[in-house]
Design a protein around this motif. Structure first.
Motif: not given
Ligand code: 4AD
Ligand code: MG
Length: 478
Positions: A230, A237-238, A379, A404, A446, A463
């Motif tokens: 992204e 974000h990383l 899902y 999340g 999560f 970050i």
């Molecule tokens: O909310 P996200 O996209 O959720 C998932 O990937 C689900 N599959 C998780 C699950 O239910 N097993 O990402 C989860 C978390 C976010 O809340 C955030 O803390 C972190 O991952 N995150 C990032 N951290 C750093 N850089 C990014 N680009 C991130 N994108 C998400």
């Protein structure tokens, strides 16, 4: 191997008048007499007292900032301020010189931006030493938390053919000569000829494979790198970040929230217990930084108070719909202060909204549940209202979303219907759907963004400063 004692142990030593060997890197050398030595075991330096009158001047010249040395000497009580003990050097050997004219780290305050450019050396500063020791404690604590509860650590693949979140933000993995990939008769890239015989990418999340594990092992967790292409150049974000993804059979959303809250509290407590010096240092660093800000933007709590506050308070739980009502009626919304005004139900929350709820309205961590289905992944379990899904996001002060997750849709017909609506190819996820065909059960999980956690606990603002070598748009140095 020579007996060498780490500085942390020496500074805590009850015994003095003993001979010790210490090794480390010189932080400063004052008055040809006092070396501040650091070996990374603690933020605190050990003072080495040099008998300069009886030391070869050519050796004294080599005792420069950044040089690696080995010292044999006597551990004695210190008369100086700020330390209990020091070492009276008997023998000093320079293991690696450091040319003071060229060494980029001077004994003065450097900006975080500059240190990011010399990330290979920034571990040698107080700030980054503290950050990476805290990061290590948090990482260990995560394993302890899950292992103590009987969770199985599952290694999900890094290379995959699926886009778990369906957001299309994957990095491609290919062995093709990208200037001339083989083509099909119709002119498309022929992935059948690629290394895996199909198009593949780096994983964005181990969740889908994690669910497969939970459908046999009951409780699993992953802890590994995930990758997102992204193009967001933000402080949150990383492109490569570490994620912890537990997945639990027979859990509903409330169980899921309880587990996430317990995990966050446990790991924060571990850091407070094990990294008291580092957090004290980082707390002061943050206080200094806050002084640069206008009065009304300063936080009333110190870093350590903020962490303690998280432990002492239940996270506020409410639905997305309730949150929208609060935001609609909020002063910044009415005064048009939000960059994205809250117009109605259904839009995604921006970080300004999340931070308003956490920092201004509830003044504590918040868990939002039951989001509109159109802004969440395929899902998630659908609620009976036909509008919302059993999602939860945990929002933290200064961070926004840190976790999340959701209860998963275990009903095959509902899941397939949602995949059709969202254009997710069912054929490719046949293995995922199989878990809904054979012994499906309610389950939940999560994802905790590890760097967002480290960001919160260290009180850092970006970050890119809490992962050793950050990956972000236009940067993959080191
Ligand atoms: O909310 P996200 O996209 O959720 C998932 O990937 C689900 N599959 C998780 C699950 O239910 N097993 O990402 C989860 C978390 C976010 O809340 C955030 O803390 C972190 O991952 N995150 C990032 N951290 C750093 N850089 C990014 N680009 C991130 N994108 C998400
Ligand atoms: Mg999310």
């Amino acid at each position: 191997m020579s007996q060498r004692t780490k500085i942390k142990a020496l500074l805590e030593s009850e015994q003095t008048q003993i001979e010790v060997t210490v090794k480390g890197w010189i932080r400063t050398f004052r008055n040809n007499q006092f070396i501040a030595l650091n070996d990374g075991s603690t933020n605190n330096n050990l003072q080495i007292v040099v008998d300069f009158e009886n030391t070869d001047p050519s050796l004294l010249k080599r005792l420069t900032t950044g040089a690696a040395i080995s010292v044999v000497g006597e551990l004695v009580s210190s008369l100086g301020k700020g330390q209990k003990v020091e070492v009276k050097a008997k023998q000093i050997e320079v293991l690696g010189d450091s040319d003071p004219e060229k060494y980029p780290l001077q004994p003065k305050k450097h900006s975080l931006e500059f240190l990011r450019e010399i990330a290979h050396l920034r571990f040698r500063t107080n700030t980054f030493g503290a950050i990476f020791r805290v990061r290590n404690t948090l990482s260990h604590a995560i394993h302890t938390f899950f292992q103590d509860r009987g969770f199985v650590y599952l290694h999900t693949p890094i290379i995959t053919a699926s886009d778990a979140e369906g957001a299309g933000e994957t990095f491609h993995v290919t062995n093709f000569d990208i200037t001339n990939p083989p083509k099909t008769e119709t002119g498309e890239i022929d992935y059948k000829q690629d290394f895996f015989g199909r198009a593949t990418n780096l994983t964005v999340s181990g969740q889908l494979e994690g669910e497969l594990g939970a459908m046999a092992l009951s409780d699993i967790y992953t802890f590994g790198p995930t990758f997102r292409a992204e193009n967001s150049n933000t402080t949150r974000h990383l492109a490569e970040f570490w994620m912890i993804e537990p997945e639990m059979a027979f859990y509903d959303l409330v169980d899921n929230m309880d587990l996430a809250e317990a995990l966050l509290k446990f790991v924060i407590k571990e850091a407070l217990n094990k990294n008291a010096d580092d957090l004290e240092f980082l707390s002061q660093r943050l206080a200094e930084e806050e002084k640069q800000k206008p009065q009304n933007e300063r936080s009333d709590l110190s870093l350590i108070d903020k962490l303690q506050f998280c432990l002492d308070n239940d996270f506020q739980r409410l639905t997305y719909t309730e949150a929208i009502e609060i935001l609609k009626e909020s002063t910044p919304n009415k005064k048009k202060k939000f960059q994205y005004p809250i117009e109605g139900w259904g839009t995604d929350l921006q970080s300004e909204h999340e931070r308003y709820l956490v920092e201004k309205h509830f003044k504590k961590p918040v868990i939002l549940t039951d989001y509109p289905k159109q802004i969440k992944a395929f899902y998630m379990r659908q609620n009976d209202d036909g509008q919302t899904v059993r999602a939860m996001d945990i929002l933290f002060p200064g961070i926004g979303e840190i976790v999340g997750g959701s209860q998963r849709e275990e009903r095959l017909d509902k899941l397939e219907q949602r995949m059709d609506e969202m254009g997710i190819p069912k054929e490719e996820l046949w293995w995922y759907l199989d878990t809904r065909r054979f012994g499906a059960c309610p389950h939940a999980g999560f994802g905790l963004g590890f760097e967002r956690l480290v960001l919160f606990v260290t009180g850092m603002g970006n970050i890119r400063d809490v992962i050793p070598f950050p990956r972000f748009p236009k940067n993959a140095e080191f």
